[in-house]
Scaffold this active site. Structure first.
Site, PDB file in Angstrom:
ATOM      1  N   LYS A   1      49.510  40.454  29.987  1.00 46.82           N
ATOM      2  CA  LYS A   1      49.290  39.328  30.902  1.00 46.82           C
ATOM      3  C   LYS A   1      50.481  38.381  31.033  1.00 46.82           C
ATOM      4  O   LYS A   1      50.407  37.398  31.750  1.00 46.82           O
ATOM      5  CB  LYS A   1      48.083  38.513  30.418  1.00 46.82           C
ATOM      6  CG  LYS A   1      46.770  39.222  30.619  1.00 46.82           C
ATOM      7  CD  LYS A   1      45.619  38.347  30.193  1.00 46.82           C
ATOM      8  CE  LYS A   1      44.292  39.010  30.481  1.00 46.82           C
ATOM      9  NZ  LYS A   1      43.170  38.232  29.959  1.00 46.82           N
TER      10      LYS A   1
ATOM     11  N   ARG B   1      31.106  34.441  29.595  1.00 51.14           N
ATOM     12  CA  ARG B   1      30.846  33.215  30.348  1.00 51.14           C
ATOM     13  C   ARG B   1      29.838  33.431  31.457  1.00 51.14           C
ATOM     14  O   ARG B   1      28.934  32.659  31.653  1.00 51.14           O
ATOM     15  CB  ARG B   1      32.151  32.677  30.944  1.00 51.14           C
ATOM     16  CG  ARG B   1      33.099  32.131  29.901  1.00 51.14           C
ATOM     17  CD  ARG B   1      34.474  31.940  30.477  1.00 51.14           C
ATOM     18  NE  ARG B   1      35.018  33.231  30.918  1.00 51.14           N
ATOM     19  CZ  ARG B   1      36.248  33.420  31.330  1.00 51.14           C
ATOM     20  NH1 ARG B   1      37.078  32.411  31.398  1.00 51.14           N
ATOM     21  NH2 ARG B   1      36.671  34.615  31.688  1.00 51.14           N
TER      22      ARG B   1
ATOM     23  N   HIS C   1      36.801  28.305  24.360  1.00 51.94           N
ATOM     24  CA  HIS C   1      37.101  29.112  23.166  1.00 51.94           C
ATOM     25  C   HIS C   1      36.641  28.378  21.903  1.00 51.94           C
ATOM     26  O   HIS C   1      36.064  28.982  20.994  1.00 51.94           O
ATOM     27  CB  HIS C   1      38.621  29.343  23.028  1.00 51.94           C
ATOM     28  CG  HIS C   1      39.251  30.172  24.096  1.00 51.94           C
ATOM     29  ND1 HIS C   1      40.360  29.751  24.792  1.00 51.94           N
ATOM     30  CD2 HIS C   1      38.958  31.402  24.580  1.00 51.94           C
ATOM     31  CE1 HIS C   1      40.726  30.696  25.653  1.00 51.94           C
ATOM     32  NE2 HIS C   1      39.891  31.707  25.548  1.00 51.94           N
TER      33      HIS C   1
ATOM     34  N   SER D   1      41.635  29.987  30.905  1.00 54.80           N
ATOM     35  CA  SER D   1      43.005  29.531  30.640  1.00 54.80           C
ATOM     36  C   SER D   1      43.834  29.642  31.917  1.00 54.80           C
ATOM     37  O   SER D   1      44.650  28.770  32.223  1.00 54.80           O
ATOM     38  CB  SER D   1      43.653  30.393  29.552  1.00 54.80           C
ATOM     39  OG  SER D   1      42.919  30.338  28.365  1.00 54.80           O
TER      40      SER D   1
HETATM   41  O1  PNS Z   1      41.475  36.637  26.003  1.00 62.18           O
HETATM   42  P1  PNS Z   1      41.564  37.999  26.637  1.00 62.18           P
HETATM   43  O2  PNS Z   1      42.849  38.112  27.426  1.00 62.18           O
HETATM   44  O3  PNS Z   1      40.355  38.338  27.460  1.00 62.18           O
HETATM   45  O4  PNS Z   1      41.635  39.044  25.411  1.00 62.18           O
HETATM   46  C1  PNS Z   1      41.789  40.430  25.643  1.00 62.18           C
HETATM   47  C2  PNS Z   1      42.171  41.166  24.340  1.00 62.18           C
HETATM   48  C3  PNS Z   1      43.437  40.607  23.750  1.00 62.18           C
HETATM   49  C4  PNS Z   1      41.035  41.043  23.349  1.00 62.18           C
HETATM   50  C5  PNS Z   1      42.357  42.673  24.732  1.00 62.18           C
HETATM   51  O5  PNS Z   1      43.305  42.778  25.746  1.00 62.18           O
HETATM   52  C6  PNS Z   1      42.799  43.530  23.545  1.00 62.18           C
HETATM   53  O6  PNS Z   1      41.988  43.904  22.723  1.00 62.18           O
HETATM   54  N1  PNS Z   1      44.117  43.823  23.453  1.00 62.18           N
HETATM   55  C7  PNS Z   1      44.688  44.596  22.392  1.00 62.18           C
HETATM   56  C8  PNS Z   1      45.074  45.989  22.881  1.00 62.18           C
HETATM   57  C9  PNS Z   1      43.873  46.920  22.926  1.00 62.18           C
HETATM   58  O7  PNS Z   1      43.239  47.206  21.930  1.00 62.18           O
HETATM   59  N2  PNS Z   1      43.560  47.416  24.144  1.00 62.18           N
HETATM   60  C10 PNS Z   1      42.461  48.329  24.375  1.00 62.18           C
HETATM   61  C11 PNS Z   1      41.176  47.573  24.692  1.00 62.18           C
HETATM   62  S1  PNS Z   1      39.849  48.698  25.019  1.00 62.18           S
END
Ligand code: PNS
Length: 163
Positions: free
Chosen positions: A42, A91, A18, A129
């Site tokens: 999560k 990645r 990150h 992570s």
């Molecule tokens: O680090 P991650 O877990 O891959 O991040 C994922 C994240 C937080 C960017 C994604 O889950 C997100 O945007 N969550 C907010 C809720 C949302 O907008 N969901 C619809 C996504 S299309």
């Protein structure tokens, strides 16, 4: 024109991968807001405040970078910040399907917001992570994957589990 971008994620916890993406983004864009998702399904190991604190510490030497948390739909939050660009790290090919779905769903909801993908340094392309936490729980040395203060936080959290 100054370009502000949002780099969203769960950051549970922040890894060297990150940090690499944040450094790369901050070399290209004028302002990078690292945004820690609060209501993630999560079930993170760390609270949102703990995750924000660790990210803040990791970027304390980067003056174009700020850190905050957000709740709810990413796109609503991005709009509220008057930002048009979301940065995500890619990645390897296994990330692609999920990232592609998410980027296209976000584009359907908000066609004016663009998702930009950046690749981390090759040595970080396998870092996650989730695997770092799992390896730490099983006693592996994780010092090459995360900053030392994050390693300490993971150990502290693990020693409190079950107390
Ligand atoms: O680090 P991650 O877990 O891959 O991040 C994922 C994240 C937080 C960017 C994604 O889950 C997100 O945007 N969550 C907010 C809720 C949302 O907008 N969901 C619809 C996504 S299309």
């Amino acid at each position: 024109m100054s370009t502000k971008v949002i780099y969203p994620g769960t950051f549970d916890p922040i890894t060297n991968g990150h940090i690499d993406i944040i450094e790369r983004a901050s070399r290209i864009y004028d302002k990078v807001i690292v945004s820690v998702a609060e209501n993630d399904p999560k079930k993170p190991m760390f609270s949102v405040q703990e995750r924000v604190d660790m990210v803040s510490k990791a970027v304390s030497n980067m003056d174009r970078v700020t850190v905050e948390s957000f709740k709810g739909l990413l796109i609503d939050y991005v709009r509220s910040k008057k930002v048009r660009v979301v940065v995500r790290g890619l990645r390897m090919i296994s990330d692609f399907e999920y990232e592609f779905q998410m980027a296209l769903m976000n584009r359907k909801i908000a066609p004016d917001i663009e998702t930009i993908f950046m690749m981390p340094k090759a040595n970080y392309s396998y870092l996650s992570s989730k695997l770092i936490k799992e390896a730490a729980q099983l006693g592996a040395d994780i010092s090459v994957f995360v900053p030392s203060f994050v390693e300490k936080e993971i150990k502290r959290k693990m020693s409190n589990i079950g107390k």
